[in-house]
Design an enzyme around this catalytic site. Structure first.
Site, short mmCIF file in Angstrom:
data_model
loop_
_atom_site.label_atom_id
_atom_site.label_comp_id
_atom_site.label_asym_id
_atom_site.label_seq_id
_atom_site.Cartn_x
_atom_site.Cartn_y
_atom_site.Cartn_z
N ASP A 54 37.67 17.81 85.60
CA ASP A 54 36.28 17.50 85.24
C ASP A 54 36.01 16.00 85.30
OD1 ASP A 54 34.62 19.70 84.72
OD2 ASP A 54 35.57 20.10 82.80
N THR A 146 34.90 27.13 84.92
CA THR A 146 36.22 26.71 84.44
C THR A 146 37.26 27.82 84.52
OG1 THR A 146 35.18 25.13 82.93
CG2 THR A 146 37.45 25.74 82.46
#
Length: 358
Positions: A54, A146
Site C-alpha cells: 500500500d 486486499t
C-alpha cells in the site's frame, strides 16, 4: 473528441506510467506473499506485506503526480505515520521501490524516482486532501482488494482525476486479471490488464505489463454489451461478504428475473475495481454492491476510476436509488451502495433494488 486531441494527454501518460510501475511492484509482492504462505512462514495476522505494498504504491503514484502537477491535490488512502514508527518496514519498502525503479528505468524521466525514506514519507502524505466539489484533485487506491492481493487473486491499482466533483480520467491496473472472463472458473487470454477512460473520449484496454504508455489510438476500445434478457445477463459481485450484502443481491437477481437454476453460473465474484473493468469490456452486464448496513458510506477512491470507465463504455452507475455518485462530497460518497449496468437495463435493475429494499 478524438484519441489524439483530448485535453488530458499529459495526465493520462503520467497516470499510466505511475500505475504500471505500482502494479508491477504490487504484483511481485503479491506473488512472493503467496509463495511464502505456501511454505507456511506467513502468519494469518501478519499485515506487513499489505502495508508495504500500500505504502510503496501510494508513494510511487503520489510522487509522479506532484512531480508533474505540483498544484494538484491527492485524496489517498494512507498516511505515513505507521511507516515512520516501523523503520524495518520502511527499509523493506524502499528496497522494493528502488528495485522496481531500476526495472522500469525508462519511466524515470516522467514519473521520477524516490531515493530516501523521508522523500517516501512526504510522497505518501501528499494524499491528505479532503477532496470536495471545487478544483482539481486525484483519488488513489494503492491496492484495492486486499484479500485478493493476499490470495494471489484479483486486486487493482486505481487512480482517478476529479475536476469540480466530476471524474474526468481513470486508470486501473489489474495485475492478475485475464483478458477474457467467462465465469468464476473460466479465465483466458493475456493476464494483466490496464483499463483507462477519458471523459468524452471513451474507455480502453491495453496490456498492463507491456512497456511504456501506448497512445489511446493503439489501445483497444471497449464497450458494454446491450443485453436485456435475464438469460443472457451476467452479474459481477464482490468476493467478501463483509463488503456487500450478498443475500440482498441474491433477492435482487431473483426479482429481476434470473432463473434460480442458472443464476450461480451467471454470477462472477471478483475482488476490487476489476469488477468495473469486466463490466466495461462487455463481459458482464450488472454490478451489484448493496450496503451491508444503512450507515456505511463508500470511499471515493473505491469507485472513482471505475465510475468513468463504465460511463465511457456506454453504461450507467448510481446508488441504490439510481442517482449518480457524487465525487464532490469529500473523501466519502454521500449515498448508499453502488449499482452499474448497461443503459438498457439500468432503470429495471434499480426497480428491482427498490422492491427488495422496501
Amino acid at each position: 473528441m478524438s484519441h489524439s486531441t483530448h485535453p488530458y494527454q499529459k495526465e493520462l501518460e503520467v497516470a499510466t506510467l505511475a500505475v504500471k510501475r505500482a502494479s508491477l511492484l504490487t504484483k511481485q509482492l503479491s506473488d512472493s506473499i503467496v509463495q511464502t504462505a505456501k511454505s507456511g512462514t506467513l502468519t494469518k495476522d501478519d499485515k506487513s506485506p499489505v502495508t508495504i505494498g500500500d505504502f510503496a504504491s501510494q508513494a510511487i503514484i503520489n510522487h509522479a503526480i506532484k512531480l508533474n502537477f505540483p498544484n494538484d491535490e491527492i485524496v489517498g488512502e494512507e498516511d505515513s505515520r505507521e511507516l515512520q514508527e516501523n523503520t524495518g518496514l520502511a527499509d523493506q519498502m524502499l528496497q522494493l521501490i528502488t528495485k522496481i525503479q531500476k526495472e522500469t528505468s525508462g519511466y524515470n524521466d516522467i514519473v521520477g524516482t524516490l531515493t530516501d525514506k523521508n522523500e517516501v514519507y512526504q510522497s505518501i502524505d501528499f494524499g491528505n486532501s479532503q477532496g470536495g466539489s471545487k478544483g482539481r484533485f486525484w483519488a488513489l487506491d494503492p491496492i484495492d482488494g486486499t484479500k485478493g492481493f493476499l490470495r494471489g487473486d484479483q486486486f487493482a491499482v486505481c487512480l482517478a482525476l476529479i475536476e469540480d466533483g466530476k471524474v474526468v480520467l481513470g486508470v486501473i491496473g489489474c495485475p492478475n486479471l485475464s483478458e477474457n472472463i467467462v465465469s468464476n472458473e473460466e479465465h483466458s487470454g493475456v493476464v494483466g490488464g490496464l483499463y483507462s477512460a477519458v471523459k468524452g473520449v471513451g474507455s480502453f484496454y491495453s496490456e498492463l505489463f507491456k512497456e511504456g504508455a501506448e497512445p489511446l489510438s493503439q489501445q483497444k476500445r471497449i464497450k458494454m454489451q446491450n443485453h436485456t434478457n435475464p438469460s443472457q445477463l451476467k452479474v459481477v459481485e464482490g468476493v467478501e461478504k463483509g463488503h456487500s450484502s450478498h443475500s440482498t443481491q441474491t433477492e435482487i437477481k431473483a426479482k429481476f428475473g434470473f432463473d434460480s437454476a442458472t443464476v450461480a453460473k451467471q454470477t462472477i465474484n471478483l475482488d476490487s475495481q476489476v469488477k468495473y473493468c469486466v463490466l466495461a469490456s462487455g463481459q458482464a452486464d450488472i454490478y451489484l454492491r448493496l450496503p451491508v448496513n444503512e450507515t456505511y458510506r463508500e470511499k471515493i477512491w473505491d469507485h472513482a476510476a471505475g465510475n468513468i470507465l463504465i460511463y465511457e463504455s456506454g453504461g450507467q452507475v448510481g446508488d441504490v436509488t439510481g442517482s449518480p455518485l457524487n465525487f464532490g462530497n469529500g473523501r466519502t460518497l454521500d449515498s448508499k451502495g453502488v449499482i452499474a449496468a448497461n443503459k438498457g437495463i439500468f432503470d429495471k435493475v434499480i426497480d428491482a433494488v427498490t422492491e427488495v429494499r422496501k
